[in-house]
Design a protein around this motif. Structure first.
Motif, mmCIF file in Angstrom:
data_model
loop_
_atom_site.group_PDB
_atom_site.id
_atom_site.type_symbol
_atom_site.label_atom_id
_atom_site.label_comp_id
_atom_site.label_asym_id
_atom_site.label_seq_id
_atom_site.Cartn_x
_atom_site.Cartn_y
_atom_site.Cartn_z
ATOM 1 N N TYR A 6 52.983 -5.157 -38.794
ATOM 2 C CA TYR A 6 53.344 -6.045 -39.905
ATOM 3 C C TYR A 6 54.731 -6.668 -39.751
ATOM 4 O O TYR A 6 55.396 -6.979 -40.733
ATOM 5 C CB TYR A 6 53.242 -5.321 -41.254
ATOM 6 N N LEU A 7 55.178 -6.865 -38.501
ATOM 7 C CA LEU A 7 56.497 -7.446 -38.272
ATOM 8 C C LEU A 7 56.575 -8.861 -38.836
ATOM 9 O O LEU A 7 57.562 -9.229 -39.470
ATOM 10 C CB LEU A 7 56.842 -7.451 -36.784
ATOM 11 N N GLY A 8 55.550 -9.659 -38.627
ATOM 12 C CA GLY A 8 55.546 -11.031 -39.141
ATOM 13 C C GLY A 8 55.656 -11.075 -40.648
ATOM 14 O O GLY A 8 56.411 -11.876 -41.214
ATOM 15 N N GLU A 9 54.899 -10.215 -41.318
ATOM 16 C CA GLU A 9 54.934 -10.163 -42.777
ATOM 17 C C GLU A 9 56.306 -9.713 -43.273
ATOM 18 O O GLU A 9 56.846 -10.256 -44.246
ATOM 19 C CB GLU A 9 53.853 -9.228 -43.320
ATOM 20 N N LEU A 10 56.872 -8.730 -42.595
ATOM 21 C CA LEU A 10 58.193 -8.236 -42.972
ATOM 22 C C LEU A 10 59.246 -9.336 -42.830
ATOM 23 O O LEU A 10 60.048 -9.571 -43.736
ATOM 24 C CB LEU A 10 58.574 -7.034 -42.109
ATOM 25 N N LEU A 11 59.222 -10.031 -41.698
ATOM 26 C CA LEU A 11 60.198 -11.088 -41.471
ATOM 27 C C LEU A 11 59.985 -12.262 -42.411
ATOM 28 O O LEU A 11 60.949 -12.918 -42.810
ATOM 29 C CB LEU A 11 60.147 -11.549 -40.013
ATOM 30 N N SER A 12 58.732 -12.524 -42.794
ATOM 31 C CA SER A 12 58.470 -13.627 -43.724
ATOM 32 C C SER A 12 58.996 -13.315 -45.121
ATOM 33 O O SER A 12 59.233 -14.234 -45.910
ATOM 34 C CB SER A 12 56.974 -13.950 -43.778
ATOM 35 N N VAL A 13 59.200 -12.070 -45.446
ATOM 36 C CA VAL A 13 59.808 -11.697 -46.728
ATOM 37 C C VAL A 13 61.337 -11.639 -46.597
ATOM 38 O O VAL A 13 62.056 -12.071 -47.500
ATOM 39 C CB VAL A 13 59.253 -10.332 -47.209
ATOM 40 N N LEU A 14 61.822 -11.151 -45.469
ATOM 41 C CA LEU A 14 63.268 -11.020 -45.284
ATOM 42 C C LEU A 14 63.965 -12.365 -45.098
ATOM 43 O O LEU A 14 65.122 -12.518 -45.518
ATOM 44 C CB LEU A 14 63.569 -10.111 -44.094
ATOM 45 N N ALA A 15 63.293 -13.349 -44.497
ATOM 46 C CA ALA A 15 63.927 -14.652 -44.256
ATOM 47 C C ALA A 15 64.332 -15.330 -45.563
ATOM 48 O O ALA A 15 65.492 -15.737 -45.706
ATOM 49 C CB ALA A 15 63.018 -15.540 -43.424
ATOM 50 N N PRO A 16 63.436 -15.487 -46.551
ATOM 51 C CA PRO A 16 63.888 -16.116 -47.801
ATOM 52 C C PRO A 16 64.885 -15.256 -48.572
ATOM 53 O O PRO A 16 65.750 -15.791 -49.280
ATOM 54 C CB PRO A 16 62.611 -16.331 -48.603
ATOM 55 N N LEU A 17 64.795 -13.958 -48.429
ATOM 56 C CA LEU A 17 65.768 -13.082 -49.073
ATOM 57 C C LEU A 17 67.157 -13.312 -48.480
ATOM 58 O O LEU A 17 68.144 -13.451 -49.210
ATOM 59 C CB LEU A 17 65.357 -11.619 -48.915
ATOM 60 N N ALA A 18 67.238 -13.395 -47.152
ATOM 61 C CA ALA A 18 68.520 -13.680 -46.498
ATOM 62 C C ALA A 18 69.022 -15.063 -46.895
ATOM 63 O O ALA A 18 70.221 -15.263 -47.112
ATOM 64 C CB ALA A 18 68.359 -13.580 -44.982
ATOM 65 N N TRP A 19 68.111 -16.029 -46.990
ATOM 66 C CA TRP A 19 68.489 -17.386 -47.393
ATOM 67 C C TRP A 19 69.071 -17.376 -48.813
ATOM 68 O O TRP A 19 70.095 -18.008 -49.070
ATOM 69 C CB TRP A 19 67.255 -18.290 -47.327
#
Length: 81
Positions: A6-19
């Motif tokens: 689930y790396l893709g799913e994790l990164l897809s949540v972390l990217a907008p959070l970091a933004w």
């Protein structure tokens, strides 16, 4: 290297959070720092993170990116879009 589940799913949540966190920091920083200085700082941080990413993946975008696309990306970064 074993793939992370689930790396893709994790990164897809972390990217907008970091933004969102970055937006909050830049909004707060914009109250006391001039826009040009803030933009230059943002560009240098981004450039440094791109270099770290390139070291991590062991490649460069120059191999597959046309000169025209590279110049457009560079101009976009300089303007701060």
């Amino acid at each position: 290297m074993k793939p992370i589940p689930y790396l893709g799913e994790l990164l897809s949540v972390l990217a907008p959070l970091a933004w969102a966190i970055a937006i909050l920091f830049f909004k707060k920083g914009g109250e006391s720092v001039k826009p040009l200085a803030l933009n230059l700082f943002k560009n240098w941080v981004g450039f440094g993170l791109i270099l770290v990413t390139l070291l991590f993946i062991g490649g460069t975008p120059w191999e597959t990116t046309s000169l025209n696309d590279f110049l457009i990306m560079t101009a976009s970064g300089v303007v701060g879009i």
